[in-house]
Design an enzyme around this catalytic site. Structure first.
Site, short mmCIF file in Angstrom:
data_model
loop_
_atom_site.label_atom_id
_atom_site.label_comp_id
_atom_site.label_asym_id
_atom_site.label_seq_id
_atom_site.Cartn_x
_atom_site.Cartn_y
_atom_site.Cartn_z
N ARG A 86 0.84 -1.19 0.00
CA ARG A 86 0.00 0.00 0.00
C ARG A 86 0.88 1.26 0.00
O ARG A 86 1.93 1.28 0.63
CB ARG A 86 -0.91 0.03 1.22
N TYR A 229 -1.54 -3.40 -6.86
CA TYR A 229 -1.27 -4.22 -5.69
C TYR A 229 -2.34 -4.15 -4.59
O TYR A 229 -2.74 -3.06 -4.18
CB TYR A 229 0.09 -3.82 -5.06
N LYS A 238 -9.63 -2.40 1.56
CA LYS A 238 -9.35 -1.27 2.45
C LYS A 238 -10.12 -0.02 2.02
O LYS A 238 -10.63 0.74 2.85
CB LYS A 238 -7.85 -1.00 2.54
N HIS A 258 -10.75 -2.60 11.21
CA HIS A 258 -9.64 -3.44 10.74
C HIS A 258 -9.43 -4.56 11.76
O HIS A 258 -8.49 -4.54 12.55
CB HIS A 258 -8.39 -2.56 10.62
N SER A 280 -1.48 -3.63 10.33
CA SER A 280 -1.10 -4.50 9.22
C SER A 280 0.14 -5.31 9.57
O SER A 280 1.11 -4.78 10.12
CB SER A 280 -0.83 -3.64 7.98
N CYS A 282 0.57 -7.56 11.84
CA CYS A 282 0.82 -7.68 13.27
C CYS A 282 0.04 -8.84 13.89
O CYS A 282 -0.17 -8.89 15.10
CB CYS A 282 0.48 -6.38 13.98
N ASP A 305 -9.40 -9.93 8.66
CA ASP A 305 -8.85 -8.59 8.39
C ASP A 305 -9.83 -7.45 8.64
O ASP A 305 -9.42 -6.39 9.08
CB ASP A 305 -8.36 -8.51 6.93
N ARG A 397 2.12 -12.19 -0.58
CA ARG A 397 0.78 -12.50 -0.08
C ARG A 397 0.19 -13.72 -0.78
O ARG A 397 0.58 -14.06 -1.89
CB ARG A 397 -0.16 -11.31 -0.34
N PHE A 522 1.61 -17.38 18.56
CA PHE A 522 0.91 -18.32 17.67
C PHE A 522 -0.09 -19.19 18.47
O PHE A 522 -0.93 -18.63 19.17
CB PHE A 522 1.92 -19.14 16.87
P1 GTP Z 1 -2.37 -7.84 7.38
O1 GTP Z 1 -2.89 -8.86 6.44
O2 GTP Z 1 -1.29 -6.99 6.80
O3 GTP Z 1 -3.44 -6.99 7.98
O4 GTP Z 1 -1.57 -8.64 8.56
P2 GTP Z 1 -2.07 -9.49 9.83
O5 GTP Z 1 -2.39 -8.57 10.95
O6 GTP Z 1 -3.10 -10.45 9.42
O7 GTP Z 1 -0.72 -10.26 10.25
P3 GTP Z 1 -0.33 -11.80 10.13
O8 GTP Z 1 -1.16 -12.69 11.00
O9 GTP Z 1 -0.24 -12.15 8.70
O10 GTP Z 1 1.12 -11.78 10.76
C1 GTP Z 1 2.16 -10.95 10.27
C2 GTP Z 1 3.49 -11.49 10.69
O11 GTP Z 1 3.56 -11.58 12.12
C3 GTP Z 1 3.75 -12.90 10.15
O12 GTP Z 1 5.08 -12.99 9.70
C4 GTP Z 1 3.52 -13.78 11.36
O13 GTP Z 1 4.28 -14.97 11.30
C5 GTP Z 1 3.91 -12.89 12.54
N1 GTP Z 1 3.14 -13.24 13.76
C6 GTP Z 1 1.80 -13.42 13.84
N2 GTP Z 1 1.43 -13.81 15.09
C7 GTP Z 1 2.57 -13.85 15.82
C8 GTP Z 1 2.84 -14.18 17.20
O14 GTP Z 1 1.96 -14.52 17.98
N3 GTP Z 1 4.14 -14.09 17.58
C9 GTP Z 1 5.15 -13.72 16.72
N4 GTP Z 1 6.39 -13.66 17.19
N5 GTP Z 1 4.92 -13.42 15.41
C10 GTP Z 1 3.66 -13.48 14.97
C1 SPV Z 2 -3.00 -4.55 5.23
O1 SPV Z 2 -2.02 -3.89 4.84
O2 SPV Z 2 -3.56 -4.31 6.31
C2 SPV Z 2 -3.49 -5.67 4.42
C3 SPV Z 2 -2.96 -5.84 3.07
O3 SPV Z 2 -4.36 -6.41 4.86
S1 SPV Z 2 -3.68 -4.76 1.92
O4 SPV Z 2 -4.79 -5.47 1.27
O5 SPV Z 2 -2.64 -4.45 0.92
O6 SPV Z 2 -4.18 -3.60 2.58
MN MN Z 3 -4.93 -5.78 7.01
#
Ligand code: GTP
Ligand code: SPV
Ligand code: MN
Length: 613
Positions: A86, A229, A238, A258, A280, A282, A305, A397, A522
């Protein structure tokens, strides 16, 4: 210009319906006259259409078919290296008045922005096909669902929209019947025929250095130019479901957030619905698909999301996931960390900017302990371990249907959604923020949400790791003045009264002095969810901290983990000096919103300072 698939004719229409269908057609014609595509294709959302679009992308070399033995029905796309995330610096909220966009959004006067955009869109689709993509956010006809139409010159966008939203004739029929809908115009900004009429070869990932992700909240319109993208181009996500929907939600008294959405079940079968807002990259997808390490406790996935929250007739807050798929972060996704995600992407998945193995499967950092000896990296270059650069882009992604997720809840498409028991905020904080804290009440919860800070990730352009305020994980997604948004949350809380969900804050990312994560994260995050559920039942023991309520000694189930007592102390340590410094920064942050900051939040800040001493 030729029209390949004529707009399907509705069988019966009311006069209002005729007007609605006419309004859509007029807009399509008007955009086609401006952008001058070779063809206009009305999308019907069928599997056949998906196959045709896929075949077009394969023929053009824009998708690579993965090895069907490992990854059936799956494809890899490689973006332009300058179009990988983004672009917040080119994202605009063009409300009539600047103060309605607020200090956290880029603002341009709507008339001026439209004039600039019209210049860019003029002829932008020459030589390309314009797809008309009617879609529903939320199940078609659902009480909380909303409609949109995306016009795009990117087949990749159509393919991803097919997975991420409910595209097709059912949505179109609702539009024809007169329901409100959002106009979402998108072009990659790379016409194939120039002004002199000369045709040029296409590139594998067309885009433009000139990017605009522009929103017109009062008109309920989105104009996106120059990027293909993710959140820049899949406009249901979004742009609509958060930026435009947050404004609709403000006007109609609900919330567009979000947030992931899960159903937690305890050993006696009681269920709890929890929504969680993390910035994002996180951890939303990971928590949404958590596989419990505690016997008897389980998590089912409703969304990963975005969540739309609306007060129901019973006075409670009900939530839906408006999306139909996951656009998940690939790096870090592994059988050890997120087995449900790995099983979801068994096939029928589009990967973007992942690495390619020599036998035609995908790979990314963290998927396996050791990288394969040779790969083709996300740019298409030969790669081997030790080169000092990642094989997959950090914001690589996967796009996949939610229905493929083994942990998807039976009622994930329920028209009325699910009643929320708890809301969780969080961020990525190496220091200061405890593993889990319970807010004293809704108002305190809103203060916690409003003051979240998080280290920046690769999900958007910018310096990764830099700490920034990201209130409610909505900094890049709130379609109006952030301080007004806080006020709206307070108003919703007033209406909910004692039916309001409880509010918590979590941080999986606190680090020890040696730089390692203190918390295993996790699947082990179930231990925090368990405490939350116990609190909801009035059972879990809590003790006071200046930040809110934290688990009393022994109340967090750590049986079977290797979390030491000193790790635990460090996970919950509250350093008054560091927190007084945070409070000073919060005061400065609030000052950037002038007198629009709701008084209850200033009161909460004063109370925090008093508790810190
Ligand atoms: P967006 O799609 O961008 O909104 O991201 P999201 O909030 O869905 O994040 P996602 O669950 O994809 O995790 C992002 C990164 O953080 C990945 O590389 C995960 O492996 C890592 N991660 C997620 N949960 C944990 C956790 O509990 N501990 C740690 N250390 N890393 C984590
Ligand atoms: C984010 O950045 O929070 C995402 C990926 O979930 S995007 O669709 O590019 O916004
Ligand atoms: Mn997101």
């Amino acid at each position: 210009m030729t029209i390949i698939h004529e707009r399907p004719r509705a069988e019966t229409t009311t006069s209002q319906g005729d007007d609605a269908a006419g309004a859509l057609r007029a807009w399509v014609d008007q955009v086609a006259a401006l952008t001058q595509p070779d063809h206009v294709v009305w999308c019907d959302g069928t599997d056949r259409e998906r196959h045709e679009i896929t075949q077009t992308l394969l023929d053009e070399g824009k998708l690579i078919r993965l090895n069907g033995e490992y990854r059936p029905g799956s494809y890899l796309a490689r973006s332009d290296p300058a179009d990988v995330a983004r672009v917040e610096s080119r994202t605009f909220i063009c409300s009539k008045r600047r103060e309605d966009a607020g200090p956290t959004n880029n603002w341009v006067e709507p008339g001026e922005m439209k004039r600039e955009l019209i210049e860019h869109f003029d002829g932008a689709m020459r030589g390309r096909t314009m797809y008309v993509v009617p879609f529903s956010m939320g199940p078609v006809g659902g009480r909380l669902s909303k409609l949109g139409v995306e016009l795009t010159d990117s087949a990749y966008v159509v393919l991803n929209m097919h997975i991420m939203t409910r595209v097709g004739s059912a949505a179109l029929a609702q539009i024809d019947a007169g329901d409100d809908w959002v106009k979402a115009l998108h072009s990659v900004g790379a016409p194939l025929i120039d002004e002199a009429g000369v045709r040029h070869d296409d590139v594998l990932w067309p885009s433009s250095p000139d990017k605009y992700i522009s929103h017109f909240p009062e008109d309920r319109e989105i104009w996106s130019f120059g990027s293909g993208y993710g959140g820049n181009a899949l406009l249901g996500k979004k742009s609509f479901a958060l930026r435009i929907a947050s404004v609709i939600a403000r006007d109609e008294g609900w919330l567009a957030e979000h947030m992931l959405l899960i159903k937690l079940t305890n050993p006696v079968g009681r269920t709890f619905h929890i929504a969680a807002a993390f910035p994002s990259a996180c951890g939303k997808t990971n928590l949404a698909m958590l596989r419990s390490t505690l016997p008897g406790w389980s998590v089912e996935t409703l969304g990963d999301d975005i969540a739309w929250l609306r007060q129901g007739e019973d006075g409670r807050l009900w939530a839906i996931n408006p999306e139909a798929g996951f656009f998940g972060v690939a790096p870090g996704t592994a059988a050890a960390t997120n087995p449900n995600a790995m099983e979801t992407i068994w096939g029928n998945t589009v990967f973007t900017n992942a690495a390619l193995t020599d036998d035609g499967d995908i790979w990314w950092e963290g998927m396996t302990k050791h990288a394969p000896e040779h790969l083709t990296d996300w740019t298409g270059a030969s790669w081997k371990p030790g080169l000092g650069r990642p094989a997959a882009h950090p914001n690589a992604r996967f796009t996949v249907a939610a229905a493929q997720c083994p942990s998807i809840a039976d009622d994930w498409e329920a028209h009325d959604g699910v009643p929320l028991d708890a809301i969780v905020f969080g961020g990525r904080r190496a220091s200061n923020v405890p593993l889990v804290v319970e807010a004293r009440d809704w108002e305190h919860g809103v203060f916690i949400g409003a003051t979240v800070a998080s280290e920046q990730t690769a999900a958007a352009e910018g310096a990764v790791g830099e700490l920034r305020r990201d209130p409610f994980a909505m900094l890049p997604f709130c379609g109006y003045n952030m301080a007004d948004y806080w006020g709206h949350w307070l108003a919703v809380g007033e209406r909910l009264g004692d039916r309001a969900p409880a509010v918590f804050n979590v941080n999986w990312f606190r680090k020890g002095e040696d730089g390692r994560f203190l918390w295993p994260g996790f699947g082990e995050n179930i231990r925090v969810l368990k405490w939350i559920a116990e609190r909801l039942e009035g059972e879990g023991a809590a003790s006071e901290s200046p930040l809110g309520l934290v688990p009393a000694a022994g109340a967090l189930d750590l049986d079977g983990t290797d979390v030491t007592d000193s790790d635990l102390d460090a996970l919950f340590a509250v350093d008054p000096a560091a927190w007084n410094a945070e409070a000073d920064l919060t005061e400065q942050y609030f000052a950037t919103f002038g007198d629009r900051v709701p008084a209850p939040l200033r009161r909460q800040l004063a109370q925090l300072r008093r508790r810190l001493g």
